[in-house]
Design an enzyme around this catalytic site. Structure first.
Site, PDB file in Angstrom:
ATOM      1  CG  LEU A 130     -10.323  -5.671 -11.995  1.00 37.03           C
ATOM      2  CD1 LEU A 130     -10.195  -4.148 -11.934  1.00 37.03           C
ATOM      3  CD2 LEU A 130     -11.298  -6.166 -10.925  1.00 37.03           C
ATOM      4  NE  ARG A 174      -9.179 -14.461 -13.702  1.00 34.43           N
ATOM      5  CZ  ARG A 174      -8.154 -14.100 -12.929  1.00 34.43           C
ATOM      6  NH1 ARG A 174      -8.247 -13.025 -12.178  1.00 34.43           N
ATOM      7  NH2 ARG A 174      -7.032 -14.783 -12.928  1.00 34.43           N
ATOM      8  CG  ASN A 215      -3.394  -0.488 -13.059  1.00 38.63           C
ATOM      9  OD1 ASN A 215      -3.289  -0.711 -11.848  1.00 38.63           O
ATOM     10  ND2 ASN A 215      -2.688  -1.170 -13.955  1.00 38.63           N
ATOM     11  N   GLY A 222       0.774  -1.233   0.000  1.00 35.94           N
ATOM     12  CA  GLY A 222       0.000   0.000   0.000  1.00 35.94           C
ATOM     13  C   GLY A 222       0.808   1.286   0.000  1.00 35.94           C
ATOM     14  CG  LEU A 253      -3.446  -7.451 -18.217  1.00 37.70           C
ATOM     15  CD1 LEU A 253      -4.152  -7.139 -16.905  1.00 37.70           C
ATOM     16  CD2 LEU A 253      -2.823  -8.844 -18.187  1.00 37.70           C
ATOM     17  CG  HIS A 294       1.885  -1.834 -15.676  1.00 38.86           C
ATOM     18  ND1 HIS A 294       1.564  -3.066 -15.132  1.00 38.86           N
ATOM     19  CD2 HIS A 294       2.876  -2.060 -16.559  1.00 38.86           C
ATOM     20  CE1 HIS A 294       2.324  -3.993 -15.676  1.00 38.86           C
ATOM     21  NE2 HIS A 294       3.123  -3.412 -16.549  1.00 38.86           N
ATOM     22  CD  GLU A 354       4.912   2.350  -9.047  1.00 39.37           C
ATOM     23  OE1 GLU A 354       3.854   2.100  -8.447  1.00 39.37           O
ATOM     24  OE2 GLU A 354       5.716   1.463  -9.391  1.00 39.37           O
TER      25      GLU A 354
HETATM   26  C1  GAR Z   1       3.503  -0.935  -7.486  1.00 39.52           C
HETATM   27  O1  GAR Z   1       4.810  -0.946  -7.973  1.00 39.52           O
HETATM   28  C2  GAR Z   1       2.517  -0.942  -8.642  1.00 39.52           C
HETATM   29  O2  GAR Z   1       2.967  -0.218  -9.752  1.00 39.52           O
HETATM   30  C3  GAR Z   1       2.450  -2.412  -8.948  1.00 39.52           C
HETATM   31  O3  GAR Z   1       2.433  -3.046  -7.699  1.00 39.52           O
HETATM   32  C4  GAR Z   1       3.177  -2.239  -6.771  1.00 39.52           C
HETATM   33  C5  GAR Z   1       2.311  -2.021  -5.555  1.00 39.52           C
HETATM   34  O4  GAR Z   1       3.037  -1.396  -4.543  1.00 39.52           O
HETATM   35  N1  GAR Z   1       1.287  -2.714  -9.708  1.00 39.52           N
HETATM   36  C6  GAR Z   1       1.257  -3.660 -10.637  1.00 39.52           C
HETATM   37  O5  GAR Z   1       2.210  -4.358 -10.910  1.00 39.52           O
HETATM   38  C7  GAR Z   1      -0.088  -3.818 -11.330  1.00 39.52           C
HETATM   39  N2  GAR Z   1       0.063  -4.581 -12.524  1.00 39.52           N
HETATM   40  P1  GAR Z   1       2.282  -0.717  -3.318  1.00 39.52           P
HETATM   41  O6  GAR Z   1       1.380  -1.797  -2.717  1.00 39.52           O
HETATM   42  O7  GAR Z   1       3.400  -0.365  -2.363  1.00 39.52           O
HETATM   43  O8  GAR Z   1       1.517   0.472  -3.811  1.00 39.52           O
END
Ligand code: GAR
Length: 229
Positions: free
Chosen positions: A98, A70, A112, A17, A149, A114, A179
């Site tokens: 999803l 799903r 999202n 998170g 996706l 990524h 991010e």
């Molecule tokens: C993040 O790096 C996000 O970009 C990635 O999961 C991590 C979550 O970190 N998401 C994906 O790979 C989705 N395909 P967080 O729980 O610390 O935010």
């Protein structure tokens, strides 16, 4: 219900998170004119649930293993989000694919993050794949979620260099800083009405966004400053 002109978000997580925390901080600090109405995890042990509770945000666990398909899981998720009267749904490290059952009702208000420079490396293990390919840079994309996706129209990208000796972990640590900067910003654009998903892709202030998103790389003209001040 809405407070003043502030938007309402649902944030979906599966893990620690840190992106959720960036939203909590942006909401509290004024960079994001929105409140987090609920944090939902498909993983009851997600560390992010603790972060949300600490911030006084309602949480829900909807464990995908309790559903036969799903689609059944997505219907439960959509029902939970639907009753929260939210403007925007944020996938923040939500690691379930999803189906249209969830995506279609929230189309245009479902984002999202990524950890790659899409269209490169949809799916998993993005940092290792960038290293294995000998890439000189990696990064992150915030995009609208569509039925494809990791294939919905990009909104913002931030690039970082790949440095000698990088591992998937050191690269992930460099990317996630970006991010946390660009994801709340994209949400703020949508909440304030500047950002829209149209039949022709993502638009900001009525102008089409380039196919790889707006460049918010450190040092880019639109991006985060690299030098103090
Ligand atoms: C993040 O790096 C996000 O970009 C990635 O999961 C991590 C979550 O970190 N998401 C994906 O790979 C989705 N395909 P967080 O729980 O610390 O935010």
């Amino acid at each position: 219900m809405k407070t003043g002109n502030r938007g309402r978000l649902a944030i979906l997580i599966s893990g620690r998170g840190s992106n959720l925390q960036a939203f909590i901080d942006a909401s509290a600090g004024g960079a994001l004119a929105a409140d987090i109405a609920v944090v939902i995890s498909n993983n009851p042990d997600a560390g992010g649930l603790r972060l949300a509770r600490r911030a006084g945000i309602p949480t829900r666990s909807i464990d995908h293993r309790d559903y036969p398909s799903r689609e059944a899981f997505d219907a439960a998720l959509a029902a939970e989000v639907g009753q929260r009267d939210v403007d925007l749904v944020i996938l923040a490290g939500f690691m379930r694919i999803l189906t249209p059952v969830f995506i279609e009702p929230f189309s245009g208000r479902l984002l999202n993050v990524h950890p790659s420079l899409l269209p490169k490396y949809p799916g998993l293990h993005t940092h290792q794949r960038a290293l294995d390919a000998g890439d000189t840079e990696a990064g992150v994309t915030v995009h609208f979620v569509t039925l494809e996706l990791d294939g919905g129209p990009p909104i913002i990208q931030a690039r970082v260099p790949i440095l000698p000796g990088d591992t998937a972990q050191t690269l992930a640590d460099r990317v996630i800083v970006q991010e946390h900067l660009i994801y709340p910003l994209a949400a703020q654009w949508l909440i304030s009405g500047r950002l829209q998903l149209t039949d022709h892709g993502a638009c900001l202030d009525g102008e089409p966004i380039p196919a790889t998103g707006i460049d918010y790389s450190p040092g880019a003209s639109s991006g985060a400053p690299t030098e103090p001040g």
